[in-house]
Scaffold this motif. Structure first.
Motif: not given
Length: 125
Positions: A6-10, A12-14, A18-19, A104-107
């Motif tokens: 769930q955290v990973f999907i959230r 990825c959405k964010y 941004f993209l 690169i530091v966005t994540a």
């Protein structure tokens, strides 16, 4: 669905939001190199985040099964970052180097902001 998923999907959405903003900025502004650098850096950041998620999931399975895990893939993630910086340095007329590094530091920024927001929501409940 596990909490990790769930955290990973959230996240990825964010990052995809941004993209999308960066693509709009690339298309509608005169700062093409800056937004291309942000797109490249954020794409590498998203790939690295996905790779870390995959390795973390594999580590959890190995621990529950009592098997050994040899690494979390730091070399592959660093190689992706080095490749992105190399591409930005090789084509400075297409990619802005500082924007690639910011991308690169966005994540990591997304992870920290999401953590703070989730802690605020948990404390209100």
């Amino acid at each position: 669905m596990s909490e990790l998923q769930q955290v990973f999907i959230r996240h990825c959405k964010y990052m995809l939001y941004f993209l999308a903003i960066y693509v709009l900025g690339w298309g509608f502004t005169e700062y093409k190199t800056i937004f291309m650098g942000l797109i490249l850096g954020t794409s590498v950041s998203l790939y690295n985040h996905w790779n870390l998620y995959r390795k973390t999931k594999r580590l959890g399975l190995a621990v529950t099964e009592g098997k050994k895990v040899y690494g979390m893939g730091m070399l592959i993630r660093m190689a992706a970052v080095i490749l992105a910086v190399y591409v930005a340095m090789k084509f400075p007329d297409v990619f802005h180097l500082i924007s690639v590094i910011i991308g690169i530091v966005t994540a990591y920024a997304v992870i920290m902001i999401d953590f703070i927001v989730q802690q605020i929501f948990k404390s209100r409940k």
